[in-house]
Design a protein around this motif. Sequence first.
Motif, mmCIF file in Angstrom:
data_model
loop_
_atom_site.group_PDB
_atom_site.id
_atom_site.type_symbol
_atom_site.label_atom_id
_atom_site.label_comp_id
_atom_site.label_asym_id
_atom_site.label_seq_id
_atom_site.Cartn_x
_atom_site.Cartn_y
_atom_site.Cartn_z
ATOM 1 N N ASN A 103 0.824 -1.212 0.000
ATOM 2 C CA ASN A 103 0.000 0.000 0.000
ATOM 3 C C ASN A 103 0.857 1.259 0.000
ATOM 4 O OD1 ASN A 103 -2.285 -1.599 0.112
ATOM 5 N ND2 ASN A 103 -2.516 -1.410 2.329
ATOM 6 N N THR A 104 1.897 1.260 0.820
ATOM 7 C CA THR A 104 2.782 2.414 0.894
ATOM 8 C C THR A 104 3.481 2.645 -0.436
ATOM 9 O OG1 THR A 104 3.138 1.924 3.243
ATOM 10 C CG2 THR A 104 4.647 3.486 2.203
ATOM 11 N N TYR A 107 1.003 4.263 -2.795
ATOM 12 C CA TYR A 107 0.810 5.683 -2.515
ATOM 13 C C TYR A 107 2.016 6.510 -2.959
ATOM 14 C CZ TYR A 107 -2.870 3.735 0.484
ATOM 15 O OH TYR A 107 -3.961 3.045 0.961
ATOM 16 N N THR A 168 -10.682 4.566 0.940
ATOM 17 C CA THR A 168 -10.238 4.070 -0.362
ATOM 18 C C THR A 168 -8.828 4.621 -0.625
ATOM 19 O OG1 THR A 168 -11.114 5.954 -1.619
ATOM 20 C CG2 THR A 168 -12.597 4.073 -1.237
ATOM 21 N N PRO A 169 -8.070 3.990 -1.506
ATOM 22 C CA PRO A 169 -6.729 4.529 -1.815
ATOM 23 C C PRO A 169 -6.753 5.936 -2.369
ATOM 24 C CG PRO A 169 -6.963 2.280 -2.627
ATOM 25 C CD PRO A 169 -8.319 2.710 -2.182
ATOM 26 N N TRP A 170 -7.836 6.340 -3.028
ATOM 27 C CA TRP A 170 -7.905 7.691 -3.592
ATOM 28 C C TRP A 170 -7.878 8.756 -2.522
ATOM 29 C CZ3 TRP A 170 -6.630 7.736 -8.360
ATOM 30 C CH2 TRP A 170 -6.990 6.680 -9.199
ATOM 31 N N ILE A 173 -4.126 9.156 -2.264
ATOM 32 C CA ILE A 173 -3.397 9.494 -3.494
ATOM 33 C C ILE A 173 -3.719 10.908 -3.958
ATOM 34 C CG2 ILE A 173 -3.166 8.918 -5.935
ATOM 35 C CD1 ILE A 173 -3.532 5.986 -5.176
ATOM 36 N N PRO A 243 -3.693 9.414 6.470
ATOM 37 C CA PRO A 243 -4.248 8.047 6.430
ATOM 38 C C PRO A 243 -4.976 7.664 7.715
ATOM 39 C CG PRO A 243 -1.987 8.067 5.649
ATOM 40 C CD PRO A 243 -2.239 9.413 6.233
ATOM 41 N N LEU A 247 -8.683 6.466 6.623
ATOM 42 C CA LEU A 247 -8.833 5.023 6.455
ATOM 43 C C LEU A 247 -9.294 4.377 7.757
ATOM 44 C CD1 LEU A 247 -5.511 4.330 4.497
ATOM 45 C CD2 LEU A 247 -7.788 4.737 3.542
ATOM 46 N N TRP A 252 -6.012 -1.243 3.927
ATOM 47 C CA TRP A 252 -5.536 -0.107 3.138
ATOM 48 C C TRP A 252 -4.548 0.759 3.903
ATOM 49 C CZ3 TRP A 252 -5.876 -0.649 -1.703
ATOM 50 C CH2 TRP A 252 -7.004 -1.205 -2.312
#
Length: 311
Positions: A103-104, A107, A168-170, A173, A243, A247, A252
């Motif tokens: 995950n890192t 990102y 979510t990752p967005w 990001i 994060p 999150l 995630w």
Amino acid sequence: MSASTTIATPATRRQAARRTRHAHGSGGVGLQKRRSIPLTVVMALLVIYSLLPLFWLFVSSTKTQAQLLSSFGLWFSGPFALFDNIGQTLTYDNGVFVRWLLNTLLYVVVGAGGATFLALIGGYGLAKFNFPGKRAVFAIVLGAVAIPGTALAVPTFLMFSQMHLTNTPWAIILPSLISPFGLYLIWTYAADAIPTELLEAARMDGAGEFRTFFTISIRLLTPGLVTVLLFTIVATWNNYFLPLIMLSEPTWYPLTVGLNQWNAQSQTVGGQAIYNLVITGSLLAIVPIIVAFLFLQRYWQSGLSAGSVKA
């Protein structure tokens, strides 16, 4: 031949050469002896201050849980358990550490890479093109640099929650794509690093703006580009507060939030203390940053020194 003309014989040339070497040698010895003992001591203390936490981290990663709590922190004790700790860190809780690492990396590659590219094209455009409102853009960029990222975390969370992008990752990001400091750094660097005459010559030869940018300008901007890339990589890799509030699903999490969750595990009811895995995970987390710096700093140093000597 006039009487004032001097004929340089081999003997006189050798004497002149010896005098020149003696003069340069005396100056060199003087420069070598010119040292500052207080400055050397201060620099040595700064080096120790910088490397001591890394040394403690490595030493602690070689200890088991029991040895970690009962031995002296700045030296080895008992059996060397580094590789055993690494194995446990990578396999604990079904290998969730590997997921946090991936995950890192996601990102950093998308967020930091995108932020660097946007800062590159934006800073280049602001430095080499004139348009109405340029002064206003400059003031906005300076204001954005002055605002800390933590002050924008809560408003960003409220906006992303209404857009249903939290968890979510967005959510990590998209905010990482904005780097006001990187934009300002490329802007100021491109203003002096790229001669306007060079761009005009390329245009007169028929090169378009995209071709000029990717074949000429981007090469001259390499030192600034690498600098911004290093800053954005470190900032995204060490990002914790954003994060933490964005999150709620552990799958995630980046490494920063995940390792903090492991550290807080001992304070929960029935939780197991795994400080040795937290420390070993922290050691593994800084290895990619060190590798990235060692890989990129050669481009940084060579580019910064390229224009230091004029022909």
